[in-house]
Design a protein around this motif. Sequence first.
Motif, PDB file in Angstrom:
ATOM      1  N   LEU A   1       0.831  -1.208   0.000  1.00  0.00           N
ATOM      2  CA  LEU A   1       0.000   0.000   0.000  1.00  0.00           C
ATOM      3  C   LEU A   1       0.864   1.256   0.000  1.00  0.00           C
ATOM      4  O   LEU A   1       0.587   2.224  -0.717  1.00  0.00           O
ATOM      5  CB  LEU A   1      -0.909   0.011   1.224  1.00  0.00           C
ATOM      6  N   HIS A   2       1.904   1.231   0.814  1.00  0.00           N
ATOM      7  CA  HIS A   2       2.769   2.410   0.897  1.00  0.00           C
ATOM      8  C   HIS A   2       3.519   2.635  -0.414  1.00  0.00           C
ATOM      9  O   HIS A   2       3.626   3.771  -0.908  1.00  0.00           O
ATOM     10  CB  HIS A   2       3.763   2.231   2.048  1.00  0.00           C
ATOM     11  N   ARG A   3       4.006   1.554  -1.010  1.00  0.00           N
ATOM     12  CA  ARG A   3       4.810   1.670  -2.220  1.00  0.00           C
ATOM     13  C   ARG A   3       3.971   2.046  -3.435  1.00  0.00           C
ATOM     14  O   ARG A   3       4.376   2.892  -4.246  1.00  0.00           O
ATOM     15  CB  ARG A   3       5.542   0.340  -2.483  1.00  0.00           C
ATOM     16  N   THR A   4       2.799   1.426  -3.592  1.00  0.00           N
ATOM     17  CA  THR A   4       2.021   1.606  -4.822  1.00  0.00           C
ATOM     18  C   THR A   4       1.047   2.781  -4.752  1.00  0.00           C
ATOM     19  O   THR A   4       0.766   3.412  -5.776  1.00  0.00           O
ATOM     20  CB  THR A   4       1.233   0.330  -5.154  1.00  0.00           C
ATOM     21  N   LEU A   5       0.516   3.095  -3.568  1.00  0.00           N
ATOM     22  CA  LEU A   5      -0.498   4.142  -3.452  1.00  0.00           C
ATOM     23  C   LEU A   5      -0.066   5.314  -2.574  1.00  0.00           C
ATOM     24  O   LEU A   5      -0.815   6.280  -2.428  1.00  0.00           O
ATOM     25  CB  LEU A   5      -1.810   3.552  -2.905  1.00  0.00           C
ATOM     26  N   GLY A   6       1.102   5.226  -1.984  1.00  0.00           N
ATOM     27  CA  GLY A   6       1.579   6.329  -1.157  1.00  0.00           C
ATOM     28  C   GLY A   6       0.816   6.486   0.147  1.00  0.00           C
ATOM     29  O   GLY A   6       0.820   7.564   0.757  1.00  0.00           O
ATOM     30  N   ILE A   7       0.139   5.426   0.601  1.00  0.00           N
ATOM     31  CA  ILE A   7      -0.605   5.464   1.852  1.00  0.00           C
ATOM     32  C   ILE A   7       0.355   5.216   3.016  1.00  0.00           C
ATOM     33  O   ILE A   7       1.193   4.308   2.959  1.00  0.00           O
ATOM     34  CB  ILE A   7      -1.727   4.402   1.847  1.00  0.00           C
ATOM     35  N   GLU A   8       0.238   6.019   4.061  1.00  0.00           N
ATOM     36  CA  GLU A   8       1.062   5.802   5.246  1.00  0.00           C
ATOM     37  C   GLU A   8       0.586   4.528   5.940  1.00  0.00           C
ATOM     38  O   GLU A   8      -0.433   4.515   6.625  1.00  0.00           O
ATOM     39  CB  GLU A   8       0.982   6.991   6.200  1.00  0.00           C
ATOM     40  N   SER A   9       1.327   3.461   5.741  1.00  0.00           N
ATOM     41  CA  SER A   9       0.937   2.149   6.243  1.00  0.00           C
ATOM     42  C   SER A   9       2.203   1.406   6.626  1.00  0.00           C
ATOM     43  O   SER A   9       3.176   1.396   5.877  1.00  0.00           O
ATOM     44  CB  SER A   9       0.161   1.389   5.161  1.00  0.00           C
ATOM     45  N   PHE A  10       2.199   0.768   7.796  1.00  0.00           N
ATOM     46  CA  PHE A  10       3.431   0.137   8.285  1.00  0.00           C
ATOM     47  C   PHE A  10       3.099  -0.978   9.274  1.00  0.00           C
ATOM     48  O   PHE A  10       2.010  -1.036   9.842  1.00  0.00           O
ATOM     49  CB  PHE A  10       4.339   1.173   8.950  1.00  0.00           C
ATOM     50  N   ALA A  11       4.070  -1.867   9.441  1.00  0.00           N
ATOM     51  CA  ALA A  11       3.936  -2.980  10.368  1.00  0.00           C
ATOM     52  C   ALA A  11       4.325  -2.538  11.781  1.00  0.00           C
ATOM     53  O   ALA A  11       5.200  -1.686  11.966  1.00  0.00           O
ATOM     54  CB  ALA A  11       4.805  -4.144   9.923  1.00  0.00           C
ATOM     55  N   VAL A  12       3.662  -3.153  12.757  1.00  0.00           N
ATOM     56  CA  VAL A  12       3.952  -2.921  14.173  1.00  0.00           C
ATOM     57  C   VAL A  12       4.345  -4.262  14.790  1.00  0.00           C
ATOM     58  O   VAL A  12       3.485  -5.141  14.944  1.00  0.00           O
ATOM     59  CB  VAL A  12       2.732  -2.334  14.917  1.00  0.00           C
ATOM     60  N   PRO A  13       5.625  -4.469  15.121  1.00  0.00           N
ATOM     61  CA  PRO A  13       6.007  -5.743  15.728  1.00  0.00           C
ATOM     62  C   PRO A  13       5.391  -5.909  17.115  1.00  0.00           C
ATOM     63  O   PRO A  13       4.971  -4.927  17.743  1.00  0.00           O
ATOM     64  CB  PRO A  13       7.535  -5.647  15.797  1.00  0.00           C
ATOM     65  N   ARG A  14       5.356  -7.150  17.567  1.00  0.00           N
ATOM     66  CA  ARG A  14       4.710  -7.439  18.846  1.00  0.00           C
ATOM     67  C   ARG A  14       5.347  -6.660  19.993  1.00  0.00           C
ATOM     68  O   ARG A  14       4.666  -6.252  20.936  1.00  0.00           O
ATOM     69  CB  ARG A  14       4.784  -8.937  19.125  1.00  0.00           C
ATOM     70  N   SER A  15       6.645  -6.414  19.892  1.00  0.00           N
ATOM     71  CA  SER A  15       7.340  -5.683  20.954  1.00  0.00           C
ATOM     72  C   SER A  15       6.850  -4.246  21.090  1.00  0.00           C
ATOM     73  O   SER A  15       7.032  -3.617  22.145  1.00  0.00           O
ATOM     74  CB  SER A  15       8.847  -5.691  20.681  1.00  0.00           C
ATOM     75  N   GLU A  16       6.221  -3.709  20.028  1.00  0.00           N
ATOM     76  CA  GLU A  16       5.725  -2.328  20.059  1.00  0.00           C
ATOM     77  C   GLU A  16       4.202  -2.251  20.088  1.00  0.00           C
ATOM     78  O   GLU A  16       3.625  -1.168  20.038  1.00  0.00           O
ATOM     79  CB  GLU A  16       6.250  -1.571  18.838  1.00  0.00           C
ATOM     80  N   GLN A  17       3.547  -3.400  20.171  1.00  0.00           N
ATOM     81  CA  GLN A  17       2.087  -3.463  20.067  1.00  0.00           C
ATOM     82  C   GLN A  17       1.388  -2.623  21.120  1.00  0.00           C
ATOM     83  O   GLN A  17       0.366  -1.978  20.851  1.00  0.00           O
ATOM     84  CB  GLN A  17       1.664  -4.927  20.195  1.00  0.00           C
ATOM     85  N   ARG A  18       1.920  -2.617  22.339  1.00  0.00           N
ATOM     86  CA  ARG A  18       1.269  -1.888  23.437  1.00  0.00           C
ATOM     87  C   ARG A  18       1.269  -0.377  23.218  1.00  0.00           C
ATOM     88  O   ARG A  18       0.561   0.346  23.909  1.00  0.00           O
ATOM     89  CB  ARG A  18       1.937  -2.233  24.758  1.00  0.00           C
ATOM     90  N   ASP A  19       2.045   0.106  22.279  1.00  0.00           N
ATOM     91  CA  ASP A  19       1.979   1.531  21.937  1.00  0.00           C
ATOM     92  C   ASP A  19       0.690   1.865  21.188  1.00  0.00           C
ATOM     93  O   ASP A  19       0.318   3.041  21.092  1.00  0.00           O
ATOM     94  CB  ASP A  19       3.173   1.931  21.063  1.00  0.00           C
ATOM     95  N   TYR A  20       0.018   0.837  20.642  1.00  0.00           N
ATOM     96  CA  TYR A  20      -1.145   1.055  19.793  1.00  0.00           C
ATOM     97  C   TYR A  20      -2.431   0.467  20.383  1.00  0.00           C
ATOM     98  O   TYR A  20      -3.523   0.963  20.100  1.00  0.00           O
ATOM     99  CB  TYR A  20      -0.901   0.456  18.403  1.00  0.00           C
TER     100      TYR A  20
END
Length: 436
Positions: free
Chosen positions: A149-168
């Motif tokens: 999505l980020h590469r083809t449409l320029g949408i701000e989209s990213f993975a959140v690893p389990r170690s950072e999940q509690r931030d979200y």
Amino acid sequence: MPREHRPLKTTPYWWEDAPVQPLPEVPLEQKVDVAIVGAGYTGLSAALTLVRAGRSVAVFDRQHPGEGASSRNGGITSGNIRLDHATLLRKFGNDRTIAIEAEGKLARQHLYDLIAGEGIDCDLQPVGRFTGTLGAEDYDSNARSAEHLHRTLGIESFAVPRSEQRDYIGSDYFHGGTVRMDISGLHPAKFIAELLRLVQAAGITVYADTAVEKIEQDASGYSVTTARGKLSARQVMICTNGYTDRMDPWLRRRIVPVRSRMIATAVLPADLMAELTPKRMMMCDTRTLGFYFRPSPDGRRILFGGRDGTNLDDPTKPVAYLRENMLSIFPQLDQTPITHTWFGHVAMQRDMIPRIFERDGMIYATGFCGSGVVWAPWIARKAAQKLLGNANEAPSAFDFRAPAPVPFYNGKPWFMPFFMAQYRMRDRIKMRRAGR
């Protein structure tokens, strides 16, 4: 067990601030340019486009305007396409697949522009959406999709690893997840109320509690028979989606209404809400029968929803099912009462993408597969432009043949318990693979 508020309210939580109401009865017009069946997001959005192009329009609904899914949904601007990229390619080919994915971005931006440009007060919150994944394989697949999505449409989209999940999200249930920052939350009942305000201000007559019983072609266009009499229309648009009834048996064989149910918690302490939703994001997961959940617009409750495969009048079992799954994600809510439960009908069909098509000269805009907040206003606009014959409007990737009929189906989804059981089995297998 939690302390339950009694009685449990079975009207939408959204109606507390924006109740769906009847309209005053007005005389039936004798002739209009366009008759629209359905006064939800689709019908009202199409009416606004048409009247601003100089057409006279009448909108009919057998309920109060917006009483269906338009005031009952989760208020998340997901704009999901149910089919993954590989399935889209297989079903529709490369060119249409690329156009479908690109149009999702246009549709969401159209919604935001509509809200801003028309001064619509609907508690729009551009907070993004967190999607929880169920295991390492699921996480890797969704991380690749986010990067696509980020590469083809320029949408701000990213993975959140389990170690950072509690931030979200205040949960350890998921194996990480992904974020899309182009997705927002809104108040769906306020949104439909504002659309109705705009339509009425434009001079469009909306006939509430007025079922359309029959539509017949004649020399001047169409004769539209309603519960309050007949009128003549040069053109007709059908926008009934998950509330299609016997008026159109042809469409009814192609659209399957599926209950989507929600529950609302009691008001929660501010510190607990901050723990559960650190960034106040919209949320969902990657199960086949996935759940969608969010903070209420005032940030004081959790609203939690999912598919309800029952036809039960008693909400006890489906509410217990939703609550059990909510607690698996948020065990902190174990002692929290549920105050509201309600459901609406989403419109599934065999293509599983929103649709514009034509039959007997009538334009259909329907089949949003549970993502009508984004798709309905956009598809309505494109369908209205098609009806106007606007050659300057770019064609929609969703404008092609009608969905195929569902075999042995005539309006009663007798097969839903079987499919729900099958989908739940898929989810159980998926979760076992993830070590759950």
